[in-house]
Scaffold this active site. Structure first.
Site, PDB file in Angstrom:
ATOM      1  N   LYS A 194      25.707 -31.711  16.538  1.00 22.57           N
ATOM      2  CA  LYS A 194      25.450 -30.450  17.250  1.00 22.57           C
ATOM      3  C   LYS A 194      26.814 -29.867  17.625  1.00 22.57           C
ATOM      4  O   LYS A 194      27.418 -30.267  18.613  1.00 22.57           O
ATOM      5  CB  LYS A 194      24.619 -30.735  18.505  1.00 22.57           C
ATOM      6  CG  LYS A 194      23.800 -29.579  19.049  1.00 22.57           C
ATOM      7  CD  LYS A 194      24.536 -28.314  19.369  1.00 22.57           C
ATOM      8  CE  LYS A 194      25.163 -28.258  20.744  1.00 22.57           C
ATOM      9  NZ  LYS A 194      25.886 -26.944  20.951  1.00 22.57           N
ATOM     10  N   GLY A 247      33.724 -33.187  25.220  1.00 23.84           N
ATOM     11  CA  GLY A 247      33.551 -31.931  25.951  1.00 23.84           C
ATOM     12  C   GLY A 247      33.952 -32.114  27.396  1.00 23.84           C
ATOM     13  O   GLY A 247      34.785 -32.972  27.717  1.00 23.84           O
ATOM     14  N   SER A 248      33.342 -31.335  28.260  1.00 23.50           N
ATOM     15  CA  SER A 248      33.743 -31.337  29.660  1.00 23.50           C
ATOM     16  C   SER A 248      33.189 -32.557  30.402  1.00 23.50           C
ATOM     17  O   SER A 248      32.159 -33.127  30.014  1.00 23.50           O
ATOM     18  CB  SER A 248      33.236 -30.061  30.333  1.00 23.50           C
ATOM     19  OG  SER A 248      31.838 -30.004  30.219  1.00 23.50           O
ATOM     20  N   THR A 249      33.848 -32.921  31.460  1.00 19.03           N
ATOM     21  CA  THR A 249      33.409 -34.046  32.287  1.00 19.03           C
ATOM     22  C   THR A 249      32.019 -33.774  32.870  1.00 19.03           C
ATOM     23  O   THR A 249      31.169 -34.667  32.931  1.00 19.03           O
ATOM     24  CB  THR A 249      34.442 -34.298  33.398  1.00 19.03           C
ATOM     25  OG1 THR A 249      35.670 -34.692  32.766  1.00 19.03           O
ATOM     26  CG2 THR A 249      34.001 -35.374  34.361  1.00 19.03           C
ATOM     27  N   GLU A 250      31.798 -32.520  33.247  1.00 22.88           N
ATOM     28  CA  GLU A 250      30.516 -32.134  33.843  1.00 22.88           C
ATOM     29  C   GLU A 250      29.352 -32.413  32.875  1.00 22.88           C
ATOM     30  O   GLU A 250      28.355 -33.041  33.238  1.00 22.88           O
ATOM     31  CB  GLU A 250      30.627 -30.635  34.130  1.00 22.88           C
ATOM     32  CG  GLU A 250      29.562 -30.020  34.949  1.00 22.88           C
ATOM     33  CD  GLU A 250      29.722 -28.485  34.914  1.00 22.88           C
ATOM     34  OE1 GLU A 250      30.794 -27.973  34.522  1.00 22.88           O
ATOM     35  OE2 GLU A 250      28.732 -27.824  35.261  1.00 22.88           O
ATOM     36  N   GLY A 252      29.516 -34.351  30.279  1.00 25.90           N
ATOM     37  CA  GLY A 252      29.536 -35.792  30.010  1.00 25.90           C
ATOM     38  C   GLY A 252      28.638 -36.551  30.993  1.00 25.90           C
ATOM     39  O   GLY A 252      27.916 -37.474  30.606  1.00 25.90           O
ATOM     40  N   GLU A 269      34.366 -38.425  25.339  1.00 22.90           N
ATOM     41  CA  GLU A 269      35.773 -37.989  25.345  1.00 22.90           C
ATOM     42  C   GLU A 269      35.800 -36.722  26.185  1.00 22.90           C
ATOM     43  O   GLU A 269      35.299 -35.680  25.757  1.00 22.90           O
ATOM     44  CB  GLU A 269      36.238 -37.666  23.917  1.00 22.90           C
ATOM     45  CG  GLU A 269      36.220 -38.845  22.971  1.00 22.90           C
ATOM     46  CD  GLU A 269      37.344 -39.839  23.210  1.00 22.90           C
ATOM     47  OE1 GLU A 269      38.204 -39.584  24.066  1.00 22.90           O
ATOM     48  OE2 GLU A 269      37.345 -40.879  22.541  1.00 22.90           O
ATOM     49  N   CYS A 303      42.486 -31.019  25.017  1.00 24.00           N
ATOM     50  CA  CYS A 303      42.106 -32.006  26.031  1.00 24.00           C
ATOM     51  C   CYS A 303      43.333 -32.753  26.551  1.00 24.00           C
ATOM     52  O   CYS A 303      43.391 -33.110  27.714  1.00 24.00           O
ATOM     53  CB  CYS A 303      41.076 -32.975  25.481  1.00 24.00           C
ATOM     54  SG  CYS A 303      41.611 -33.806  23.984  1.00 24.00           S
ATOM     55  N   GLU A 403      41.137 -29.028  35.473  1.00 21.78           N
ATOM     56  CA  GLU A 403      41.466 -28.732  34.078  1.00 21.78           C
ATOM     57  C   GLU A 403      41.247 -27.237  33.837  1.00 21.78           C
ATOM     58  O   GLU A 403      40.146 -26.732  33.985  1.00 21.78           O
ATOM     59  CB  GLU A 403      40.571 -29.540  33.139  1.00 21.78           C
ATOM     60  CG  GLU A 403      40.949 -29.318  31.692  1.00 21.78           C
ATOM     61  CD  GLU A 403      40.055 -30.068  30.722  1.00 21.78           C
ATOM     62  OE1 GLU A 403      38.818 -30.016  30.884  1.00 21.78           O
ATOM     63  OE2 GLU A 403      40.594 -30.688  29.796  1.00 21.78           O
TER      64      GLU A 403
END
Ligand code: NAP
Ligand code: MG
Length: 502
Positions: A194, A247-250, A252, A269, A303, A403
Site C-alpha cells: 500500500k 512512516g510517521s511515529t503516530e 506506527g 521504520e 527520515c 520532526e
C-alpha cells in the site's frame, strides 16, 4: 541565490507518457482489477500543482480480494525451490534495472525530487536491494542443537510467515517499497503493498514490471488508496501475518495497536530528529558540506535528516557560515529540469506545516539566519521554499524536538563531549546520528553513547543492502536490510525428534 534556473527540461520518455495517461487499477492476483466500489483519485506533480495521473481508491472489499489472492500466491511461491525463487527474483531485478529511467522519471514527477537523485538514489538503491535479496533464498538455514537428553535430536528451520503487508511513505517511495518487497519475497512470503496516496506511481509501475518478469500471480499485489482505510484494514486483517511499515511515529502506533488482532509481526521504520555533531578537530570543510546535505537533501524530507546541528563553540561561526553559504547556493526548481538540486515539498499542506514551524520558532525568539521563505515567480504554483537555517533555538522548543520533515536546520553551540551527548540524546527519537572528529577515541566513545539505530562517523547518509537499518526509541522497531531483514520475514520452527538407541 536560490533562484530557479531555466535549465533544459528532461523529456518524458514515451513509456512514461503512456503510463501517466492511463487510469490505473489495482494489481491483485497478477491482474489489473477495477476497485469494487469504483473510486478514483488523482496524484499531483508537486512542482506545478497539476494532475499527473489517475489511480484507483481501494476500500475494505478490495483488501479482502487482495488477501485471498496473496494467500494463493503464497501457496505457489513458498513451495518453489529456493533456486527457482532466486532465479525469479533475479529476473525481476533484470527488468527493474532495464527500466531505471522510467522509474526515475515517474518518481521525480510524482514526488518532485530532482531526476538525478531519483535515478542515482531511488532506482540505484532499489535495484541493488533487489539483487542483494535475490541471492538470499538459497542461503536460508536453520541450526541443530546438542540437547542434554541423549535420545533426542533437535533442529530449527526458518519458515516464511505467509501473506505480508507493506505500508510505505512518499519521501523515498521506490526504495521504501523495495526494502520490503525484496526480503519478503526472498523469504518465500507473498506481499500486498500500500504506497502513499501522494506518490502511488512507482509502486504501480513495479507491479507491471513484476508481471513482465514472470512473477507468479498473487505474489506481489498493489493496493492504492487511503491509509486510514486500506492501511488500517491490512494492519488488522487476520489473514495477514506481518505488517512492515515506514512512516510517521503516530501512524506506527496505530499499526501496532491494529496488529494486536492476530498478534501479527510488525516492523516499524519511523521518524527522527537526528543530531549531527562536529568537534573542533574535524575536517571542517568536508563536515560543513556533509552537514548541509544531511538536512537539505530531498528537501529535508528524509527520515534520517540531520536536523539538529551541534557545533563546538570554537568552530561554530566558521562552520555555520559555510552551511549558510551552501544553503543559499542550492538551486531550487522543478525536479525534471537538469540543474535542480532542491525540489518542492510534497504537498501544499506539508509546505504550510513546515513554514508554520519556522514562523512559530521565530515568534518564540529563534533567529532565521537564512531562507525559510516561500518561493514566488515561476515557482509560485509549486510547493517550494528556500532552505532555512535557524539559530538561538531553545533545546525544548518544538523546532528542536519535533520532526519537521522539511528543509529546516537548527544550529546549536556546545562546549564539551559529555554536554553534547546529553543534548543529542534528549528526546524520544533515536534514528540516526553523525559524529565528525579526527580523534579515534572520541569517535568510538560518541558512537557508543549516542542513542541511535545508526551512527555515521565522518560521513552521512550511507546505506547498503547488506547493512541493517532501523531506529531505537520511538524511531522504530526491527531492522530492515541485511541478514536481520531475512530474520524479520521468517519465523523459526523447532523440531524435536526422539531417536531410539537400542
Ligand atoms: P504517514 O503519514 O505515517 O504515512 C505512511 C503510510 O501510512 C502511508 O501509506 C499512509 O497512507 C499510511 N497510513 C496513514 N494512516 C494509516 C493508518 N491509520 N493505518 C495504516 N496505514 C496508514 O507518513 P508519511 O507522511 O507518508 O511519511 C513521512 C514520515 O515517514 C516521517 O515521519 C518520516 O520520518 C517517516 N519515514 C521514516 C523512514 C525510516 O526508515 N525510518 C523512512 C522514510 C520516512 P496515506 O498515503 O493515505 O496517508
Ligand atoms: Mg504526486
Amino acid at each position: 541565490m536560490n533562484e530557479s534556473r531555466s535549465d533544459a527540461r528532461i523529456d518524458v520518455v514515451p513509456r512514461v507518457a503512456e503510463f501517466l495517461s492511463r487510469t490505473h487499477r489495482l494489481f491483485i492476483g497478477g491482474e489489473w482489477r477495477a476497485p469494487l466500489a469504483g473510486g478514483t483519485a488523482e496524484t499531483l506533480n508537486p512542482a506545478t500543482g497539476s494532475t499527473l495521473s489517475t489511480y484507483s481508491w481501494a476500500d475494505e472489499l478490495d483488501v479482502e480480494q487482495a488477501v485471498d489472492s496473496a494467500a494463493i500466491g503464497f501457496e505457489t511461491w513458498s513451495k518453489l525451490t529456493p533456486a527457482r525463487r532466486e532465479a525469479q527474483l533475479h529476473a525481476f531485478a533484470a527488468v527493474v534495472e532495464d527500466r531505471k529511467v522510467e522509474l526515475a522519471q515517474l518518481e521525480s514527477l510524482d514526488n518532485g525530487k530532482p531526476y538525478a537523485n531519483a535515478f542515482n538514489v531511488e532506482t540505484a538503491v532499489a535495484s541493488s536491494q533487489l539483487r542483494y535479496f535475490a541471492g538470499w533464498p538459497t542461503k536460508i538455514t536453520g541450526q541443530t542443537f546438542d540437547v542434554s537428553a541423549t535420545d533426542f535430536h533437535a533442529y530449527t528451520r526458518r519458515r516464511p510467515l505467509g501473506v505480508c503487508a507493506a505500508i510505505t511513505p512518499w519521501n523515498y517511495s521506490l526504495v521504501m517499497a523495495m526494502q520490503k518487497i525484496a526480503p519478503a519475497l526472498a523469504a518465500g512470503n507473498s506481499l500486498i503493498l500500500k504506497p502513499s496516496e501522494l506518490t502511488p506511481l512507482t509502486a504501480l509501475y513495479l507491479a507491471e514490471l513484476s508481471a513482465e518478469a514472470g512473477m507468479p500471480p498473487g505474489v506481489l499485489n498493489v493496493l492504492t488508496g487511503d491509509g486510514g482505510v486500506v492501511g488500517a484494514a491490512l494492519s488488522r486483517h487476520r489473514g495477514i501475518a506481518k505488517v512492515a511499515f515506514t512512516g510517521s511515529t503516530e501512524v506506527g502506533r496505530e499499526i501496532l495497536r491494529a496488529s494486536a488482532s492476530n498478534i501479527k509481526y510488525s516492523s516499524l521504520e519511523l521518524g527522527g530528529k537526528s543530531p549531527f555533531i562536529i568537534f573542533p578537530d574535524a575536517d571542517l570543510e568536508a563536515a560543513s558540506e556533509s552537514a548541509m546535505w544531511a538536512i537539505f537533501a530531498n528537501s529535508g524530507q528524509n527520515c534520517v535528516a540531520g536536523s539538529r546541528l551541534f557545533l563546538h563553540s570554537s568552530v561554530y561561526d566558521e562552520v555555520l557560515e559555510r552551511v549558510i553559504v551552501g544553503a543559499r547556493n542550492l538551486v531550487i526548481g522543478n525536479g525534471m529540469s537538469t540543474g535542480t538540486q532542491l525540489g518542492p515539498l510534497i504537498s501544499r499542506a506539508h509546505l504550510d506545516r513546515v513554514m508554520s514551524y519556522v514562523d512559530q520558532g521565530v515568534a518564540e525568539g529563534a533567529t532565521l539566519a537564512t531562507g525559510g521563505e516561500r518561493c514566488g515567480g515561476d515557482l509560485a504554483d509549486g510547493n517550494f521554499m528556500t532552505p532555512a537555517v535557524l539559530t538561538d533555538v531553545k533545546d525544548d522548543s518544538p523546532l528542536a524536538r519535533e520532526e519537521i520533515f522539511g528543509p529546516v536546520l537548527c544550529a546549536f553551540s556546545f562546549d564539551s563531549e559529555s554536554e553534547v551527548i546529553d543534548r543529542a540524546n534528549h528526546g524520544d527519537f533515536g534514528l540516526a546520528a553523525a559524529v565528525w572528529t579526527d580523534d579515534l577515541n572520541q569517535a568510538h566513545r560518541a558512537s557508543e553513547a549516542l542513542r541511535a539505530g545508526v551512527v555515521w562517523v565522518n560521513t552521512y547518509d550511507w546505506f547498503d543492502p547488506a547493512v541493517p537499518f532501523g531506529g531505537t526509541g520511538v524511531s522504530g522497531l526491527g531492522r530492515e536490510l541485511g541478514p536481520s531483514a531475512m530474520d524479520m520475514y521468517t519465523e523459526l520452527k523447532s523440531v524435536w525428534v526422539h531417536v531410539d538407541h537400542p
